[in-house]
Design a protein around this motif. Sequence first.
Motif, mmCIF file in Angstrom:
data_model
loop_
_atom_site.group_PDB
_atom_site.id
_atom_site.type_symbol
_atom_site.label_atom_id
_atom_site.label_comp_id
_atom_site.label_asym_id
_atom_site.label_seq_id
_atom_site.Cartn_x
_atom_site.Cartn_y
_atom_site.Cartn_z
ATOM 1 N N GLU A 1 -6.155 4.695 -6.079
ATOM 2 C CA GLU A 1 -5.359 4.111 -5.202
ATOM 3 C C GLU A 1 -5.564 2.387 -4.958
ATOM 4 O OE1 GLU A 1 -2.689 5.810 -3.850
ATOM 5 O OE2 GLU A 1 -2.460 5.234 -1.586
ATOM 6 N N PHE A 2 -4.692 1.762 -4.884
ATOM 7 C CA PHE A 2 -5.005 0.313 -4.430
ATOM 8 C C PHE A 2 -4.764 -0.014 -3.215
ATOM 9 C CE2 PHE A 2 -3.040 -4.004 -4.203
ATOM 10 C CZ PHE A 2 -4.450 -4.761 -4.551
ATOM 11 N N MET A 3 -5.647 -0.543 -2.369
ATOM 12 C CA MET A 3 -5.318 -0.760 -0.916
ATOM 13 C C MET A 3 -4.363 -2.099 -0.721
ATOM 14 S SD MET A 3 -8.247 -1.433 2.021
ATOM 15 C CE MET A 3 -9.257 -0.332 1.167
ATOM 16 N N ALA A 4 -2.904 -1.770 -0.999
ATOM 17 C CA ALA A 4 -2.141 -2.848 -1.043
ATOM 18 C C ALA A 4 -2.213 -3.565 0.471
ATOM 19 C CB ALA A 4 -0.862 -2.111 -1.231
ATOM 20 N N ALA A 5 -2.277 -2.724 1.392
ATOM 21 C CA ALA A 5 -2.213 -3.336 2.857
ATOM 22 C C ALA A 5 -3.650 -3.062 3.394
ATOM 23 C CB ALA A 5 -1.283 -3.000 3.583
ATOM 24 N N GLU A 6 -4.571 -4.229 3.612
ATOM 25 C CA GLU A 6 -5.787 -3.875 4.099
ATOM 26 C C GLU A 6 -5.697 -3.970 5.681
ATOM 27 O OE1 GLU A 6 -8.794 -6.773 2.502
ATOM 28 O OE2 GLU A 6 -8.007 -6.693 0.671
ATOM 29 N N PRO A 7 -6.536 -3.212 6.318
ATOM 30 C CA PRO A 7 -6.680 -2.930 7.840
ATOM 31 C C PRO A 7 -6.894 -4.398 8.310
ATOM 32 C CG PRO A 7 -7.803 -1.200 6.689
ATOM 33 C CD PRO A 7 -7.737 -2.190 5.622
ATOM 34 N N ASP A 8 -6.593 -4.542 9.549
ATOM 35 C CA ASP A 8 -6.814 -5.775 10.420
ATOM 36 C C ASP A 8 -8.094 -5.225 11.159
ATOM 37 O OD1 ASP A 8 -6.868 -7.729 12.033
ATOM 38 O OD2 ASP A 8 -4.859 -7.618 12.982
ATOM 39 N N LEU A 9 -9.033 -5.817 10.915
ATOM 40 C CA LEU A 9 -10.295 -5.431 12.045
ATOM 41 C C LEU A 9 -10.187 -5.887 13.185
ATOM 42 C CD1 LEU A 9 -13.129 -6.354 9.393
ATOM 43 C CD2 LEU A 9 -12.193 -3.812 9.899
ATOM 44 N N ALA A 10 -9.561 -6.923 13.601
ATOM 45 C CA ALA A 10 -9.253 -7.523 14.718
ATOM 46 C C ALA A 10 -8.019 -6.626 15.611
ATOM 47 C CB ALA A 10 -8.835 -9.002 14.778
ATOM 48 N N GLY A 11 -7.337 -5.995 15.068
ATOM 49 C CA GLY A 11 -6.169 -5.380 15.581
ATOM 50 C C GLY A 11 -6.290 -3.699 15.371
ATOM 51 N N GLU A 12 -5.157 -3.174 15.402
ATOM 52 C CA GLU A 12 -5.054 -1.680 15.287
ATOM 53 C C GLU A 12 -4.151 -1.496 13.945
ATOM 54 O OE1 GLU A 12 -3.466 -0.101 18.622
ATOM 55 O OE2 GLU A 12 -5.431 -0.267 19.897
ATOM 56 N N GLY A 13 -3.441 -2.411 13.332
ATOM 57 C CA GLY A 13 -2.422 -2.186 12.082
ATOM 58 C C GLY A 13 -3.249 -2.527 10.801
ATOM 59 N N ALA A 14 -2.286 -3.109 9.795
ATOM 60 C CA ALA A 14 -2.777 -3.396 8.803
ATOM 61 C C ALA A 14 -2.008 -4.995 8.356
ATOM 62 C CB ALA A 14 -2.390 -2.444 7.433
ATOM 63 N N LEU A 15 -2.790 -5.679 7.523
ATOM 64 C CA LEU A 15 -2.203 -6.841 7.134
ATOM 65 C C LEU A 15 -1.027 -6.730 6.058
ATOM 66 C CD1 LEU A 15 -5.460 -8.858 6.467
ATOM 67 C CD2 LEU A 15 -4.216 -8.785 8.601
ATOM 68 N N ALA A 16 -0.193 -7.727 5.810
ATOM 69 C CA ALA A 16 0.969 -7.511 4.961
ATOM 70 C C ALA A 16 0.429 -7.255 3.634
ATOM 71 C CB ALA A 16 1.555 -8.862 4.868
ATOM 72 N N PRO A 17 1.222 -6.289 2.977
ATOM 73 C CA PRO A 17 0.763 -5.581 1.815
ATOM 74 C C PRO A 17 1.085 -6.525 0.552
ATOM 75 C CG PRO A 17 3.132 -4.973 2.304
ATOM 76 C CD PRO A 17 2.387 -5.493 3.601
ATOM 77 N N THR A 18 0.046 -6.703 -0.425
ATOM 78 C CA THR A 18 0.219 -7.503 -1.669
ATOM 79 C C THR A 18 0.736 -6.892 -2.719
ATOM 80 O OG1 THR A 18 -2.176 -6.905 -2.111
ATOM 81 C CG2 THR A 18 -1.894 -8.696 -0.609
ATOM 82 N N ALA A 19 1.212 -5.647 -2.532
ATOM 83 C CA ALA A 19 1.683 -4.758 -3.776
ATOM 84 C C ALA A 19 2.476 -3.790 -3.365
ATOM 85 C CB ALA A 19 0.572 -4.387 -4.823
ATOM 86 N N LYS A 20 3.478 -3.408 -4.158
ATOM 87 C CA LYS A 20 4.431 -2.218 -3.814
ATOM 88 C C LYS A 20 3.832 -0.921 -4.585
ATOM 89 C CE LYS A 20 8.643 -4.832 -3.158
ATOM 90 N NZ LYS A 20 9.925 -5.225 -3.615
ATOM 91 N N PRO A 21 4.198 0.299 -3.800
ATOM 92 C CA PRO A 21 4.067 1.539 -4.539
ATOM 93 C C PRO A 21 4.471 1.679 -6.111
ATOM 94 C CG PRO A 21 4.419 1.973 -2.243
ATOM 95 C CD PRO A 21 4.796 0.579 -2.524
ATOM 96 N N LEU A 22 3.905 2.229 -6.995
ATOM 97 C CA LEU A 22 4.325 2.461 -8.374
ATOM 98 C C LEU A 22 5.149 3.503 -8.332
ATOM 99 C CD1 LEU A 22 1.027 2.051 -10.511
ATOM 100 C CD2 LEU A 22 3.153 0.284 -10.488
ATOM 101 N N PRO A 23 6.334 3.337 -9.131
ATOM 102 C CA PRO A 23 7.232 4.686 -9.195
ATOM 103 C C PRO A 23 6.399 6.009 -9.967
ATOM 104 C CG PRO A 23 7.710 3.059 -10.867
ATOM 105 C CD PRO A 23 6.670 2.404 -9.951
#
Length: 261
Positions: free
Chosen positions: A183-205
């Motif tokens: 698994e590639f961590m396409a969207a890394e967690p935001d350590l200062a918040g509760e969500g994730a940062l913007a994804p840098t890749a899309k899931p593969l088919p």
Amino acid sequence: MKHLLLATAAALLLPKVAGAHFLLSYTKDTIIERPGDVPVKLAFWHPMSDGTVMELAEPLEFYVVHRGEKTDLKSSLTPTVFRSSENSAGAYMGSVPVKRSGDYVLVTVPQPYYEESEDKFIQQITKAYLNRSGLPTDWDQPQNLRTEILPLTKPYNIIAGSTFRGRVMAAGDPVAGAEIEVEFMAAEPDLAGEGALAPTAKPLPGGAIVVISDDEGYFDFGVPKAGYWGFAALDIGPDKEFEGKPLSQDAVIWVRAWDLN
């Protein structure tokens, strides 16, 4: 080489699954330049698709190994919430004290999670790695876990485009024919918040990326992109039942790849 070719062929024949859930042990960096407490976020999530988050109970164990010495970090854990694009669930924040030079092997042993859709429990025993000052000390050593992936490539500074190699172990023995989700961590967690940062890749088919260990437990994966990559060897641990239901005891390892500038 013959075993690796057979493993690759077997991987191509496996049925595809929709996505992979991974226990994250996330730090913003793996190379630590200054001494101090490094924040860690623990979440049980689908990091490639920013999909469903599963509820994470307080881990059974959370510790770090540095120069062969184990330090319990459970007292650093505080409950928090992690929000994905689909839902939110309980997670944890912790910290790792990084002072001296060398490797820091971060180990999380979670409580088994009940997966209602499959009527079974999942326990993902997870390792992640930090380093300070470029001095290798512990990264290639087994941690004597119920199950683990032993890295044979230094896991915190892999060159994107090169190969990560590991060996799947259970109760100290290599596991042949283990199914390993990647698994590639396409969207890394935001350590200062509760969500994730913007994804840098899309899931593969075609669903999850899967490789198979050879008859001595070894596997290779060509890492195509910089960032965090997770490997989960599924249902290979020696413990097969929990509270009267099947238990999938998985080995998870997180590695970090970098672009060569």
